[in-house]
Design an enzyme around this catalytic site. Structure first.
Site, PDB file in Angstrom:
ATOM      1  N   GLY A  19     -29.806  -6.431   5.715  1.00  0.00           N
ATOM      2  CA  GLY A  19     -30.824  -7.468   5.683  1.00  0.00           C
ATOM      3  C   GLY A  19     -30.457  -8.596   4.732  1.00  0.00           C
ATOM      4  N   HIS A  77     -32.911  -2.043  -4.695  1.00  0.00           N
ATOM      5  CA  HIS A  77     -33.926  -3.085  -4.543  1.00  0.00           C
ATOM      6  C   HIS A  77     -34.780  -3.222  -5.792  1.00  0.00           C
ATOM      7  CE1 HIS A  77     -37.646  -5.039  -3.226  1.00  0.00           C
ATOM      8  NE2 HIS A  77     -36.862  -5.667  -2.366  1.00  0.00           N
ATOM      9  N   HIS A  94     -31.184  -9.231   1.663  1.00  0.00           N
ATOM     10  CA  HIS A  94     -30.717  -8.882   0.310  1.00  0.00           C
ATOM     11  C   HIS A  94     -29.220  -8.594   0.300  1.00  0.00           C
ATOM     12  CE1 HIS A  94     -34.679  -9.079  -1.263  1.00  0.00           C
ATOM     13  NE2 HIS A  94     -35.095  -7.899  -0.815  1.00  0.00           N
TER      14      HIS A  94
END
Length: 122
Positions: free
Chosen positions: A75, A9, A77
């Site tokens: 999710g 991330h 992303h």
């Protein structure tokens, strides 16, 4: 030449990003996985970006890059952002084969890892 691109991330905290870079170095030192090179990239907050990470791999001679999302769940992303980045890169770099591996949380081994970690609790 095969490359592994570990995609995390990214964080505003430098220490968190450095953990990913350290993991990448450890993976790169392990020649048993079959990748000629291992690099990391980040979705946001720090560099290199996914596009830059793919470019780094390509400049070092990679013709096949496996992108491994270092995420625990599927999710937005994992299901939208990373695949969209890869599609954009594919359009501009048709000479490089890109494939996306399952995200970390999808690994069957994750349960064993969690139990092992919990047994280390003091």
């Amino acid at each position: 030449m095969n490359a592994l691109l570990l995609v995390a991330h990214g964080s505003r905290k430098r220490v968190s990003n450095d953990e990913i870079r350290d993991l990448t170095r450890r993976l790169a030192q392990d020649a048993t996985h079959g990748f000629d090179q291992v690099e990391c990239a980040f979705l946001e907050f720090t560099e290199p970006s996914i596009t830059e990470g793919i470019s780094i791999c390509s400049r070092k001679g990679a013709t096949h890059i496996t992108v491994l999302p270092y995420f625990l769940s599927s999710g937005h992303h994992v299901t939208v952002d990373i695949p969209a980045e890869l599609e954009n890169v594919k359009k501009n770099n048709p000479q490089v084969q890109l494939q996306m591996a399952p995200y970390l949380g999808a690994a069957k081994e994750i349960g064993k890892i969690l139990v092992s970690l919990s047994r280390r609790a003091t």
